[in-house]
Design an enzyme around this catalytic site. Sequence first.
Site, PDB file in Angstrom:
ATOM      1  CB  SER A  61      45.825  38.560  34.841  1.00 54.97           C
ATOM      2  OG  SER A  61      46.262  39.885  34.889  1.00 54.97           O
ATOM      3  CE  LYS A  64      48.526  40.505  37.432  1.00 54.02           C
ATOM      4  NZ  LYS A  64      48.376  40.725  36.010  1.00 54.02           N
ATOM      5  CE1 TYR A 186      52.157  41.408  35.536  1.00 58.07           C
ATOM      6  CE2 TYR A 186      52.549  43.196  33.992  1.00 58.07           C
ATOM      7  CZ  TYR A 186      51.676  42.419  34.729  1.00 58.07           C
ATOM      8  OH  TYR A 186      50.321  42.661  34.642  1.00 58.07           O
ATOM      9  CE1 TYR A 238      42.817  40.665  36.872  1.00 57.13           C
ATOM     10  CE2 TYR A 238      40.850  40.806  35.523  1.00 57.13           C
ATOM     11  CZ  TYR A 238      42.159  40.438  35.681  1.00 57.13           C
ATOM     12  OH  TYR A 238      42.816  39.858  34.645  1.00 57.13           O
ATOM     13  CB  VAL A 256      43.271  41.577  29.484  1.00 60.27           C
ATOM     14  CG1 VAL A 256      42.773  42.291  30.715  1.00 60.27           C
ATOM     15  CG2 VAL A 256      44.782  41.644  29.373  1.00 60.27           C
TER      16      VAL A 256
END
Length: 309
Positions: A61, A64, A186, A238, A256
């Site tokens: 992530s 991102k 992605y 998050y 992760v």
Amino acid sequence: MESHLSAALEYARSFLHEGAVATYIPELAKGDPTQLGAAIYAADGEIYRVGDWQQEFTIQSISKTITLILALQLAGYRKVFSKVGVEPTGDPFNSIVRLETTAPRPLNPMINAGAIATASCCMGGRDAFSEFLKLTRRLCGRSSISLNEEVYRSEKQAGMRNRSMAYLMQSDNLLECDAEDALDLYFRMCSVNVNTMDLARYGMVLAGNGKDPETGEQLVEGWIVRIVKTLMVTCGLYDASGEFAMKVGIPAKSGVGGGIMGSVERKMGVAAFSPGLDAKGNSVGAFHMLEYLSHHLGLHYFAGSECRV
Ligand code: GLN
């Protein structure tokens, strides 16, 4: 600095038993939970490293943030923020529920649904993954950064939750391309191999308002850097973003794969890695290393006041 890093390593090591490697992506289950490392790239060009700093892991992530940079560069502010919002969710990173209950538009680009929508803005007939890889290599200052094929295949095979979100978003006309194409991009973006040194350098680019710390070249425009760092503060970990802001106080993004990348305004990029994750999907070892370093080096954005943790 060296002694702070070693002490941070020992401090974080005492928490490693609390973590567990991600298993929902089968390839990630092969991670070694005893690994722990960190790197700092300081504004003066000094580099500090400790433990398993050199170990490669998938960016997950943390990508991102780079996806958002690329989408803003290629598609612009209006397009990107017509597809994705900028509010924290308080939900797990892979939650699907808000797409139905809050609004069809994902709440922010730092959760899976938001990153898939953001990735779709990068397509536009070009080879978006090569553009992403090129940008990642420049930000991290390493031209050998490449895709981890095994993790990519594993993600693609196991990514049914992400697939569900993408199809839901496609049905609401939120994707700029076909759901499978957005997902493929992605999954690739998440499966790029990096180490803590790469991420510390990237953190320094952000800390220096988008400038390459070696050449001074403007790699990312200032307005984009500001948006990315703001979203790192509010949504970077998050549904643990609030706790991280309170205890660590560094704009950061986790993944992760076990990495956390942080950016201390004007001062340094800092990254830590350990594959064992807590219940929210954040690396236990990396979180504690950054917590230690923030306290002992005074890196919290509100440093100066007493810290009681
Ligand atoms: N590739 C992972 C996923 O889609 C990224 C999640 C993460 O790092 N939190 O589930």
